[in-house]
Design an enzyme around this catalytic site. Sequence first.
Site, PDB file in Angstrom:
ATOM      1  CG  ASN A  80      -1.727   1.193   1.425  1.00 39.90           C
ATOM      2  OD1 ASN A  80      -1.798   2.042   0.531  1.00 39.90           O
ATOM      3  ND2 ASN A  80      -2.368   1.309   2.578  1.00 39.90           N
TER       4      ASN A  80
ATOM      5  CB  SER B  65       4.909  -1.891  12.104  1.00 43.72           C
ATOM      6  OG  SER B  65       4.520  -0.540  12.303  1.00 43.72           O
TER       7      SER B  65
HETATM    8  P1  PGA Z   1       2.690   0.139   7.692  1.00 45.08           P
HETATM    9  O1  PGA Z   1       1.235   0.362   7.023  1.00 45.08           O
HETATM   10  O2  PGA Z   1       3.241  -1.137   7.135  1.00 45.08           O
HETATM   11  O3  PGA Z   1       3.480   1.343   7.300  1.00 45.08           O
HETATM   12  O4  PGA Z   1       2.454   0.047   9.166  1.00 45.08           O
HETATM   13  C1  PGA Z   1       0.366  -0.704   6.797  1.00 45.08           C
HETATM   14  C2  PGA Z   1      -0.912  -0.195   6.191  1.00 45.08           C
HETATM   15  O5  PGA Z   1      -1.379   0.891   6.562  1.00 45.08           O
HETATM   16  O6  PGA Z   1      -1.522  -0.836   5.320  1.00 45.08           O
END
Ligand code: PGA
Length: 250
Positions: A9, A212
């Site tokens: 994403n 994360s």
């Molecule tokens: P992140 O985002 O891996 O930066 O925590 C995940 C997401 O919002 O789909």
Amino acid sequence: MRKLLVAGNWKLNGDSASNQVLVEGVIAGLQDVNADMLVCPPSVYLSQVLAACDGTELEVGAQNAAVYTSGAYTGEISPSMLKDIGVGYVILGHSERRTLFDERSEDVAEKVVAALDAGLTPLLCIGETLAERESEQTERVLTAQLQAVFKQLGEADRWQQVVIAYEPVWAIGTGMTATPEQAQATHRFIRELLAQHVGELVQGIRILYGGSVKPDNAKELFAQEDIDGGLIGGASLNAADFLAIARAAS
Ligand code: PGA
């Protein structure tokens, strides 16, 4: 066996030049990956990324879509338009859309139906906030988020085309990941809830974990029985990291 899916994403990031480098970098490493892979750039760059992915195994998704097909809805993009240009997936109900753009579970549910009607695979995001987890509301919140979709999406077999992304809000972009045990327990809960509505079909539904996910924690997360891949934000903006995560799913 469910084939794992690792989806990136990109959120509101990138430009023509950096997208090209990123997507070519991911494509260059695909041969070492057994999982399905998907990138979700901002809508304005979908055509660019689709062209770069043409003839490769890398799939392309959008980050949102309207509930409408066409008409006087300035600024919206319909699921059928996404399908028309070759997009296969759409992220729906991401927590940033729920909190920053006031999307309610009922709106998300309507979008899931609209996306399916257009032939897209929705990546339906659900997840609880830190306050909700700490007050032991996680199961209630997830149930309510899914209940809205159960109501709208009549027949059980339509769920076969839905991917769920469980993303605890407190783990998104914070560097705080759910432990593999915490994530597995929640994924199991989600699968049991789905099973009440779709029965045995639940075995075919992929439930991704997001929040994360990094190269160093991906393997343990993806090793859990009910975790079928990941929805990756920050780490999907770097081809080497994104590929390392996808290799951990292989
Ligand atoms: P992140 O985002 O891996 O930066 O925590 C995940 C997401 O919002 O789909």
